[in-house]
Design a protein around this motif. Structure first.
Motif: not given
Length: 155
Positions: A6-18, A57-58
């Motif tokens: 979950r942490t890796v998934q959240r990190f990836s989406l946060a990087v996308l956002y930023y 996330v799919g």
């Protein structure tokens, strides 16, 4: 989904956002739902991020926004991603990490300002990728011959 995944998934989406210039280009009806403490499956508008019943996330579809910035390589850690869609204003190149998305069936990056070449790493998706739409970008060179190895490609 365990805490590490979950942490890796959240990190990836946060990087996308930023990497897509967050608040300056994201026009959210609900204001601040990205990066909220809730599950990342609830981030953004209703159709932005879709998850499986196990909160994996799919699906990431950001066509409702005129985002600027780049598509980060960190997107490659979303190994269960089946759909990735973003049109308009992205710059830079298509990250080679796109080849890490073993479950990716639908990739639409149409009408952006992506440059460079189509990464040959895309051939790794030969058993999953059915839809590839890169029209309207500033890509250079020819279509890699490896694209012919994408057995499932129909569009």
């Amino acid at each position: 989904l365990d805490d590490d995944d979950r942490t890796v998934q959240r990190f990836s989406l946060a990087v996308l956002y930023y990497s897509t210039n967050k608040w300056s280009s994201w026009k959210l009806e609900n204001g601040n739902k990205w990066l909220s403490p809730s599950t990342e499956c609830d981030w953004g508008e209703a159709s932005d991020v879709a998850c499986t019943t196990k909160n994996v996330v799919g699906h990431v579809s950001l066509n409702n926004y005129v985002l600027s910035g780049t598509l980060p390589g960190e997107i490659g850690v979303l190994s269960s991603l089946t759909h990735l869609c973003q049109s308009e204003q992205l710059e830079g190149s298509i990250p080679t990490e796109i080849g890490l998305l073993n479950s990716l069936m639908y990739l639409s990056l149409r009408n952006n300002r992506l440059e460079g070449t189509i990464p040959t790493e895309i051939v790794v998706l030969k058993n999953s990728l059915m839809h590839l739409d890169l029209v309207g970008n500033r890509l250079e060179g020819g279509i890699p011959t490896e694209i012919g190895l994408l057995r499932s490609l129909t569009y």
